[in-house]
Every structure is written in structure tokens, then in C-alpha cells.
Design a protein around this motif. Structure first.
Motif, PDB file in Angstrom:
ATOM      1  N   ALA A 168       0.963  -1.049  -0.037  1.00 11.79           N
ATOM      2  CA  ALA A 168      -0.046   0.039  -0.206  1.00 11.79           C
ATOM      3  C   ALA A 168       0.904   1.038   0.011  1.00 11.79           C
ATOM      4  N   SER A 169       0.867   1.934  -0.894  1.00  8.57           N
ATOM      5  CA  SER A 169       1.388   3.312  -0.997  1.00  8.57           C
ATOM      6  C   SER A 169       0.805   4.580  -0.456  1.00  8.57           C
ATOM      7  N   VAL A 170      -0.497   4.350  -0.289  1.00 10.28           N
ATOM      8  CA  VAL A 170      -1.183   5.610   0.156  1.00 10.28           C
ATOM      9  C   VAL A 170      -1.722   4.956   1.890  1.00 10.28           C
ATOM     10  N   TYR A 171      -1.812   5.578   2.756  1.00  9.88           N
ATOM     11  CA  TYR A 171      -2.251   5.066   4.136  1.00  9.88           C
ATOM     12  C   TYR A 171      -3.825   5.025   4.050  1.00  9.88           C
ATOM     13  N   HIS A 172      -4.402   6.182   3.674  1.00  8.22           N
ATOM     14  CA  HIS A 172      -6.081   5.883   3.688  1.00  8.22           C
ATOM     15  C   HIS A 172      -6.611   4.681   3.284  1.00  8.22           C
ATOM     16  N   PRO A 173      -7.485   3.962   3.767  1.00  9.47           N
ATOM     17  CA  PRO A 173      -7.797   2.622   3.254  1.00  9.47           C
ATOM     18  C   PRO A 173      -8.407   2.596   2.059  1.00  9.47           C
ATOM     19  N   HIS A 174      -7.999   2.014   1.156  1.00  4.57           N
ATOM     20  CA  HIS A 174      -8.522   1.935  -0.308  1.00  4.57           C
ATOM     21  C   HIS A 174      -8.369   0.729  -0.800  1.00  4.57           C
ATOM     22  N   TYR A 175      -9.169   0.027  -1.866  1.00  3.46           N
ATOM     23  CA  TYR A 175      -9.296  -1.301  -2.443  1.00  3.46           C
ATOM     24  C   TYR A 175      -9.166  -1.074  -3.844  1.00  3.46           C
ATOM     25  N   GLN A 176      -8.536  -1.824  -4.516  1.00  3.79           N
ATOM     26  CA  GLN A 176      -8.344  -1.780  -5.780  1.00  3.79           C
ATOM     27  C   GLN A 176      -9.247  -2.668  -6.733  1.00  3.79           C
ATOM     28  N   ILE A 177      -9.626  -2.078  -7.917  1.00  3.05           N
ATOM     29  CA  ILE A 177     -10.485  -3.138  -8.752  1.00  3.05           C
ATOM     30  C   ILE A 177      -9.663  -2.855 -10.223  1.00  3.05           C
ATOM     31  N   MET A 178      -9.365  -4.081 -10.564  1.00  2.55           N
ATOM     32  CA  MET A 178      -8.686  -4.075 -11.821  1.00  2.55           C
ATOM     33  C   MET A 178      -9.288  -5.075 -12.946  1.00  2.55           C
ATOM     34  N   ALA A 179      -9.869  -4.324 -14.163  1.00  4.01           N
ATOM     35  CA  ALA A 179     -10.677  -5.333 -14.903  1.00  4.01           C
ATOM     36  C   ALA A 179      -9.662  -5.563 -15.915  1.00  4.01           C
ATOM     37  N   LEU A 180      -9.542  -6.955 -16.324  1.00  5.69           N
ATOM     38  CA  LEU A 180      -8.337  -7.312 -17.009  1.00  5.69           C
ATOM     39  C   LEU A 180      -8.751  -7.674 -18.549  1.00  5.69           C
ATOM     40  N   PRO A 181      -7.728  -7.730 -19.473  1.00 10.06           N
ATOM     41  CA  PRO A 181      -8.359  -8.214 -20.987  1.00 10.06           C
ATOM     42  C   PRO A 181      -7.955  -9.944 -20.965  1.00 10.06           C
ATOM     43  N   MET A 182      -7.350 -10.335 -19.908  1.00  5.03           N
ATOM     44  CA  MET A 182      -7.240 -11.801 -19.890  1.00  5.03           C
ATOM     45  C   MET A 182      -7.423 -12.451 -18.579  1.00  5.03           C
ATOM     46  N   ILE A 183      -7.418 -13.833 -18.410  1.00  5.06           N
ATOM     47  CA  ILE A 183      -7.466 -14.225 -17.096  1.00  5.06           C
ATOM     48  C   ILE A 183      -6.281 -14.543 -16.327  1.00  5.06           C
ATOM     49  N   PRO A 184      -5.904 -13.891 -15.397  1.00  2.00           N
ATOM     50  CA  PRO A 184      -4.585 -13.867 -14.461  1.00  2.00           C
ATOM     51  C   PRO A 184      -4.225 -15.419 -14.193  1.00  2.00           C
ATOM     52  N   PRO A 185      -2.864 -15.691 -14.421  1.00  2.00           N
ATOM     53  CA  PRO A 185      -2.260 -17.103 -14.456  1.00  2.00           C
ATOM     54  C   PRO A 185      -2.650 -17.574 -13.177  1.00  2.00           C
ATOM     55  N   ASP A 186      -2.727 -17.098 -11.940  1.00  2.00           N
ATOM     56  CA  ASP A 186      -3.056 -17.898 -10.707  1.00  2.00           C
ATOM     57  C   ASP A 186      -4.689 -18.198 -10.929  1.00  2.00           C
ATOM     58  N   VAL A 187      -5.620 -17.519 -11.326  1.00  2.00           N
ATOM     59  CA  VAL A 187      -6.838 -17.799 -11.340  1.00  2.00           C
ATOM     60  C   VAL A 187      -6.971 -18.873 -12.516  1.00  2.00           C
ATOM     61  N   GLY A 188      -6.028 -18.671 -13.541  1.00  2.00           N
ATOM     62  CA  GLY A 188      -6.260 -19.815 -14.784  1.00  2.00           C
ATOM     63  C   GLY A 188      -6.054 -21.045 -14.051  1.00  2.00           C
ATOM     64  N   ARG A 189      -4.717 -21.261 -13.547  1.00  2.00           N
ATOM     65  CA  ARG A 189      -4.402 -22.478 -12.790  1.00  2.00           C
ATOM     66  C   ARG A 189      -5.253 -23.074 -11.884  1.00  2.00           C
ATOM     67  N   SER A 190      -6.099 -22.226 -11.244  1.00  2.00           N
ATOM     68  CA  SER A 190      -7.270 -22.530 -10.234  1.00  2.00           C
ATOM     69  C   SER A 190      -8.331 -23.368 -10.954  1.00  2.00           C
TER      70      SER A 190
END
Ligand SMILES: [Zn+2]
Ligand SMILES: [Zn+2]
Length: 341
Positions: A168-190
Motif C-alpha cells: 500500500a503506497s497510500v495510508y488511507h484505506p482503499h481497495y483496488q479494482i482491476m478489470a483485465l483483458p485476460m484471465i490472470p495466471p493464478d486464477v487460470g491455474r485454479s
């Protein structure tokens, strides 16, 4: 158990080494690190509209029950989703397929990179009220459905980094949302692992794991009628935890608000417990869900949340072999993190 044991993950097919002898007691390497409370001054998320983040994409004004995309200047807010100023993925009007460059496959970073902010600078996830914690996931679910409508999007990742060691580079609590054009490898393996298991046994691999954990009982740290939290038998990191809706369900976006509320509450309890028993570690958590496209293809998957506290780790062997060494027996980790009702 002898000094070490190799265990094979039935979802990913990967081996992990359990070597609890390397830490004398399960809590031997839990070190208190002073958490730096960064002041509100200069925080970019106190008033995102005055720090060039543009209008919110979705906002829950204070005391309002429903979201909106407009925030009047005088309005106070509870949660808002904004564009990341430095996005890793950028929206384009059309999908751009992968191309070849020499022997490599290359793709433009098309997609979305958004941030979900909670209002209070010092109240991170475990300090939110139960209803505020639920609203984090319910507002993400609402936004998720919007992103999933984009045909170029294949997977939407939701994750939280708490503390500098967790990225986390900013202290204020924040949550990230990334919409991807491919299936990420960890999810793909799973996905591949759960598909293979389904083909062979005609059963969801995660439901099988939940069934075994419920029978063994040793690693369950929290359980209600609909939700279960446990320390996985195959833990890659000491004290990692998983939270599942018990009823088989592939898609986070399909979860009812009741299930989302129960899961978000369980996550809050797990993190409160980790804060207390593991001396306030930094951590990451994320959702794993079936991809947004080809909804007919992934009924075998079971969505869930994974929590990974950042504890001291031994690298090197992991980097050279891909085998994770866990120095804490998951049974001991569960004893330490069990949530008392
Ligand atoms: Zn702030
Ligand atoms: Zn299942």
C-alpha cells in the motif's frame, strides 16, 4: 509428523513443504512492528474531487441507502469508487487482440483500474462497522456488474493491500479494482485444476475441500450457517486464511446481499483476530471468482476470499523451485486464530 512433510494442492497441483520445526513455536516469529499512523494532511483520498480524481464512478452519500454517480459539493460520502490516477489498465473503445513480437505474445493494457475508498482515514477494514464492511463488498459487486458488461473484460480482480509491506503506497484505506483483458495466471491455474477435478469426480473441488475441513474440524476458525473460514491444509504462507460461502456458487456477482454481508462480516472477524494474535501484521486480501466472460464454462468453480498476512518469510528455495515452505502447521495456526463466539 517428521521434520517436514510435502503436501500437494488438489486445485493448483503444486507442492508445498510444511516444515514447522524451523519455527520453535507457531508464534515464535510473530514480531510487533510499530504501525505508522500517517496524518490526514496531504492525504489524496480525503476529498478525491479536489485532488484531480474527477467525479466518482459510484458513490454512497452519507445516510443514503442507494448509490449514485453524482456527489454534490456539500454532500458527505461513505464510500466512493474513483479512477486510479496512475492506471495499470486503460479503457479503449474497442478490444485490441494480442499480437506477436518476435517469439512473444504482446497485448495492450486495455481494461479498467479503479479504487474504492472508505471515508475514514484511520478506520481500516477490521475497524469498519458490520454494515460499512458489507457496503464495501456490495458497492464493489454493483460496480463489478458494470465492468463485466464490457466485452473486452475477461476478469475483474478486487484486492486490498494494507500496510507498506503489503504494497500500500497510500495510508488511507482503499481497495483496488482491476478489470483485465485476460484471465490472470493464478486464477487460470485454479480454474484448470477445478475443471480437471470436476471431470474426474463430478464434484466441485472446493466443496470437497470444505467437506473435509468440516469433518476434520481442526482448521476451521469461524463458521455460520452460510459461511466458513479456515486455515487451508495446504497453506503457502503461515496463517493464510480462506473464507467461502458454503453453498456452491461460481460467481461473486451472483451472491445475494445476505451472503455478501455474511462473508464480509467473517472477513472482518478474521482480520480483527489476526490483528490481535499476530501483532498487527500488514496483509493482502482478494476475491477469487469465475471469469466474467463465457459464463457457461465455469460452473465448476467456487468463489471465495483469500487473506494473506505478511509474516517474515524465507525466500530463495521458493524462488528456485516454486515450492513454498510453510513453517507454521496450519492446525497450530488455526488454534491461534480461532474466533470465539
Ligand atoms: Zn485520508
Ligand atoms: Zn463448490
Amino acid at each position: 509428523m517428521s521434520s517436514s512433510e510435502l503436501r500437494k494442492d488438489i486445485v493448483s497441483g503444486e507442492w508445498v513443504v510444511l516444515a514447522p520445526g524451523r519455527a520453535k513455536r507457531p508464534d515464535a516469529f510473530i514480531k510487533k512492528i510499530k504501525r505508522e499512523r500517517v496524518s490526514k494532511k496531504d492525504c489524496p483520498f480525503e476529498d478525491p474531487q479536489t485532488t484531480n480524481h474527477g467525479d466518482p464512478l459510484l458513490v454512497y452519500p452519507k445516510d443514503a441507502l442507494h448509490s449514485t454517480s453524482r456527489l454534490n459539493k456539500r454532500d458527505k460520502w461513505r464510500i466512493q469508487i474513483i479512477r486510479n490516477k496512475y492506471p495499470a489498465f486503460r479503457h479503449e473503445r474497442k478490444c485490441i487482440p494480442a499480437i506477436s513480437r518476435g517469439p512473444y505474445e504482446v497485448m495492450e493494457g486495455i481494461g479498467y483500474h479503479h479504487l474504492l475508498l472508505t471515508r475514514d482515514h484511520h478506520r481500516n477494514y477490521p475497524r469498519l462497522s458490520s454494515s460499512e464492511a458489507a457496503l464495501v463488498f456490495l458497492s464493489f459487486q454493483e460496480h463489478y456488474k458494470d465492468l463485466a458488461r464490457d466485452k473486452c473484460v475477461k476478469y475483474v480482480s478486487f484486492f486490498h493491500n494494507w500496510g507498506p509491506k503489503a504494497g500500500a503506497s497510500v495510508y488511507h484505506p482503499h481497495y483496488q479494482i482491476m478489470a483485465l483483458p485476460m484471465i490472470p495466471p493464478d486464477v487460470g491455474r485454479s480454474l484448470k485444476g477445478s475443471q480437471q477435478y470436476y471431470n474426474k469426480h463430478k464434484k466441485c473441488v472446493h466443496c470437497t475441500i470444505l467437506g473435509w475441513e468440516r469433518k476434520e474440524k481442526k482448521r476451521i476458525i469461524y463458521e455460520t450457517k452460510n459461511v466458513i473460514a479456515f486455515i487451508p491444509y495446504i497453506s503457502r504462507e503461515p496463517f493464510e486464511a480462506r473464507i467461502f460461502p458454503k453453498k456452491h456458487s461460481s460467481y461473486f456477482e451472483d451472491a445475494s446481499s445476505k451472503i455478501v454481508e455474511e462473508v464480509s462480516h467473517a472477513l472482518r472477524l478474521v482480520l480483527q483476530r489476526m490483528e490481535r494474535r499476530l501483532k498487527d501484521p500488514d496483509y493482502n486480501f482478494f476475491i477469487h471468482s469465475a471469469p466474467t466472460h463465457r459464463r457457461d464454462k465455469f460452473a465448476h468453480y467456487h468463489w471465495h476470499i483469500e487473506v494473506l498476512p505478511k509474516m517474515s518469510v524465507y525466500a530463495g528455495f521458493e524462488l528456485g523451485t516454486g515450492i513454498e515452505v510453510t513453517v507454521v502447521d496450519p492446525d497450530d495456526a488455526a488454534r491461534l486464530l480461532k474466533i470465539k463466539k
